[in-house]
Design an enzyme around this catalytic site. Structure first.
Site, short mmCIF file in Angstrom:
data_model
loop_
_atom_site.label_atom_id
_atom_site.label_comp_id
_atom_site.label_asym_id
_atom_site.label_seq_id
_atom_site.Cartn_x
_atom_site.Cartn_y
_atom_site.Cartn_z
CD GLU A 74 -2.89 -1.80 2.42
OE1 GLU A 74 -2.44 -1.03 3.52
OE2 GLU A 74 -3.45 -1.41 1.69
CG HIS A 93 -3.45 2.61 5.40
ND1 HIS A 93 -5.07 2.21 5.48
CD2 HIS A 93 -3.61 1.10 4.97
CE1 HIS A 93 -5.60 1.82 4.36
NE2 HIS A 93 -4.69 0.66 4.05
CG HIS A 95 -6.84 -2.33 7.62
ND1 HIS A 95 -6.30 -4.06 7.23
CD2 HIS A 95 -6.78 -1.82 6.38
CE1 HIS A 95 -6.00 -3.69 5.58
NE2 HIS A 95 -5.91 -1.79 5.30
CE1 TYR A 120 -10.26 17.91 22.41
CE2 TYR A 120 -12.24 17.47 23.19
CZ TYR A 120 -11.11 18.26 23.42
OH TYR A 120 -11.10 18.54 25.13
CG HIS A 160 -9.04 -0.54 2.56
ND1 HIS A 160 -8.32 0.18 1.37
CD2 HIS A 160 -8.00 -0.41 3.51
CE1 HIS A 160 -6.78 -0.26 2.18
NE2 HIS A 160 -6.58 -0.29 3.21
ZN LIG Z 1 -5.10 -1.11 3.75
#
Ligand SMILES: [Zn+2]
Length: 214
Positions: A74, A93, A95, A120, A160
């Protein structure tokens, strides 16, 4: 210790912290940081809880590997974000469960998929665009991220998970945690009437804390 060594150590510490708290199950999720001569990224199929600072992938700005292990598949998500956000020093990043759950909801507003329910969220994450679904590894995803990354520090990839940038590693980590907590609130409140912050309340945050909700 050089600046690069410090960043390598901090990536491993943040990876372990995210993993221990269940935010990056299995080998999911990746962390990157900008260097003066390229950028660092967590390797492919690596568990964020067990990163070796010395074998992190070091890449150039075309995505070529300069040193270390083979990078995450990724990598191009990070590259697209850095290229549009020259002031961003780090990207996380994940999941993570709650943000990934929200990313699967039908009928989200693609320009702002999470409502401004807490100050926030407005200050640390900002208005969150939803990026359409692409299969893992499809580079078209990078083009979609690039369309939004100039104006937005964070995006949510449909079905995702989130991609979140920050000035440095710690601020990127705090922002992705805030996004995860807001996702949890959004699901807890799902189906109920929500009182979001008003335009003037958001404006006040922008003026007081330099937040942006554009
Ligand atoms: Zn991912």
């Amino acid at each position: 210790m050089t600046k690069e060594q410090k960043l390598r150590e901090r990536i491993a510490e943040i990876g372990q912290s995210l993993y221990r708290r269940g935010l990056s199950p299995g080998s999911s999720g990746n962390i990157s940081a900008r260097l003066e001569d390229g950028w660092l990224l967590t390797p492919t199929n690596s568990c964020l809880g067990e990163l070796d600072p010395a074998s992190l992938s070091k890449l150039d700005w075309n995505g070529n590997l300069l040193a270390g292990s083979k990078p995450s598949k990724e990598y191009f998500l990070h590259l697209a974000m850095y290229q549009k956000r020259p002031a961003s020093g780090a990207i996380v990043h994940l999941h993570s469960s709650f943000a990934a759950a929200v990313s699967c909801l039908d009928g989200l507003d693609p320009t702002s998929c999470m409502p401004p329910i807490t100050p926030y969220f407005v200050m640390r994450v900002g208005k969150l665009p939803l990026i359409p679904y692409f299969r893992p590894g499809d580079k078209a995803l990078a083009d979609e991220i690039a369309k939004h990354a100039g104006k937005h520090a964070a995006v949510l990839l449909a079905n995702h998970g989130p991609v979140v940038s920050g000035n440095d590693l710690d601020s990127a980590m705090y922002a992705v945690e805030e996004l995860e907590e807001t996702s949890k609130l959004m699901l807890l409140l799902h189906g109920q009437k929500i009182r979001t912050l008003s335009k003037s309340q958001i404006q006040e945050l922008c003026e007081a804390f330099g937040a942006s909700w554009g």
